[in-house]
Design a protein around this motif. Structure first.
Motif: not given
Lengths: 204, 204, 204, 204
Positions: A106-114, A121-122, B35-38, B109-110
């Motif tokens: 779950r953490v991976m899923q949440g972090l991958v976009s970051d 981070l990457g 990420r920056g999309l609003t 990615q996002g």
DNA sequence: GACTAAGCGAGACGGTACGTCGCGTCTTAAA
DNA sequence: TTTAAGACGCGACGTACCGTCTCGCTTAGTC
């Protein structure tokens, strides 16, 4: 000496906060995931001021990554099992298990976009996870080459991607299950292409 | 006939906002990323009220996905090239190009973290992208089986994961390049395992 | 001592926002009235975040009431003028002036509907304005009873309502003028009923 | 004749909407008050388009006032009861009852702020309620003057304000009860000042 | 009896403000 | 000096209604 003991005490004091923060993060990651994680929540849960969190990590993502890294540091060397197939299955299955059965999935899923959005981070993920896995694959492959099991001109990077790509593809995109069979089947699909004596399909 | 023209007129009116929103989203995705999309920004750029955006999409992620889907609907059938290798390379390379050279890579990615966090989003991606790619791989493999190029007991799902997993692994995790060679090398690594006459590595 | 000065410093900081907000509210009440007042506008005018306003007041009505209360806290004790008539005229005329000549009239008009709709608001108004006026009327009446000007069995609540009801009736409903004569005439109309020696009209 | 019947039928159709809207408004006023009243809600409840509401009333306040006015049109002439006291009590008590026991009290509370904010609204209230009550008080007072009960130089406007001011003061500001006794006590407090033979308190 | 325009329901739209969330910064008092 | 505590400016969220605006449908009343 008093300076030293002071330092020690100071370290301990610092560590107390650090440990509390990481523990709170771990709990909250389980409860609400990376998405629901907030610095505010972590600080509250840890009984610590927000500033104290910010003093140590730049963002909740770095915090989450820190927790994630502590969990994956278990990428241990695979012992010599005598044949590359068992070794690779063992190794890949380690990742499958961690991603499938623990918080890390779950953490991976949440972090991958970051990882894409946040350079640090990457980089941290690549240096501490990706490159370590690659190195281990290289070690195993080289051992197999010595044994004569594997062609000597194998592209280790590609093999590594073929082994782990499908795992993450399931975790992140297709929603497929991460079960024991997965590691075995992926390895069995990849091995024919690198077996000693095998030819590139193209050459055929 | 009047009903049709009426429908058309109505559609046009409705579409004016819709098109403006999607176009604004596309621009902003390029400029600031998912990420920056609003929603606020999209509405402003599109010259539209925030409510109008929310009337059509539940979140900025759905909006981004909508844009992404319009781009990937180009997953077209690969023509019969006479051999499975060229066909798979063509197909995989389509994904590599889109992910590597267009906006879609960054959008993917996002969004990828949201696929896990948001059930609807993940489902939409799986149904509209993943399953279509799987179907196309199946079609190609079945054609190749008929040609006698490929074993008849091939696990299509696994093949599909072996082909695309490494692509996404590079995009999302390892930071590896998405170039022309990638498709070719992945296909050449996967083919030995499914060639007619090939044996499972295990059996060896 | 340091605690005190610290407290003072702290208050000053806190008060800076508070004062700015109240001042902005006062200005906007003059410019656009209670109806046109918005938290957003107040925050912008005060150079303060909306959240800071909400941190201190639950709604724009509470804010308006706060401003109103600061203005009406001038309900001061009427000095002994020797006779109840002059004293009551002085007191009632105080309300007439504030309601007729200052911002408070418009603010009252704008807030009165909220007193019924919002329990807290109504309670605050009753406790801080109504009951203080009633107490002052009671004090004046009791003094007059001692002087022998007024019957001892007077219903102070009713007298208070007879004195102020017509004022608010003009302000809120009939649109009549709030001028100097008003206080005098109301008092002169009410006094006959409470004069010592007077009899209830009914008894007649 | 056909034109007339057409008009009538058309009126009926129009009235159907109008009646439905007013009925819906009445219900919603009971359920949520003026504050919670929305044109959107009224239209939905009445099974009517928002535009249809706006075609007839400019705002929800006008709509609420329309309902309120239908209820207060009961300000009927007080019959000759032989004495001014009973007549005034009867009259004032009519207002007390309507304001205290029916929807009108809450509607008044909700609308009063709009009387000041909206010129048309305030004018409508003054012309259709205030002035009618004043006229009736005038009629009663004049009848009492003829009977010799009341001084001939009485200020009717002031009397009217003294009678109704306290009622609205309770309804809107002090939160006091609107009961049967109220009308009686107010009248008894006001009468001494206007009785024939009475002197202005000042003259004393 | 078919035609037409007026009125209607439906509801999308641009817009304003709401009240909330969490960010990352900053200030203060205590340890 | 470091910390806990928490106020602050800020940006965006998603919502509620506003009052305006098409859009076809219904429906009289006219030809």
């Amino acid at each position: 000496m008093s300076a030293i003991s002071a330092k020690v005490r100071s370290d301990r004091r610092a560590n107390r906060s650090e440990v509390a923060i990481l523990e709170a993060t771990r709990e909250l990651l389980i409860e609400v995931g990376v998405r629901g994680l907030t610095v505010e929540g972590v600080a509250a849960r840890a009984g610590v001021a927000k500033t104290t969190v910010y003093r140590r990590w730049r963002s909740k993502e770095e915090l989450a990554l820190a927790v994630l890294l502590t969990m994956v540091k278990e990428i241990v060397a695979v012992p010599d099992l005598g044949n590359i197939r068992d070794e690779l299955i063992t190794f890949v299955n380690g990742a499958v298990r961690i991603l499938g059965k623990t918080l890390m999935g779950r953490v991976m899923q949440g972090l991958v976009s970051d990882f894409a959005a946040n350079e640090d981070l990457g980089k941290a993920f690549r240096e501490q996870i990706v490159s370590m896995r690659l190195a281990e694959v290289r070690r195993l492959i080289e051992r197999a080459i010595e044994r004569g099991e594997v062609r000597s001109d194998v592209d280790v990077v590609l093999v590594h991607e073929l082994l782990f790509g499908p795992i993450y593809y399931r975790l992140l995109l297709s929603g497929g299950k991460l079960d024991r069979r997965l590691a075995e089947r992926v390895v069995d699909a990849v091995l024919p292409g690198i077996r000693a004596g095998a030819r590139y399909s193209r050459a055929r």
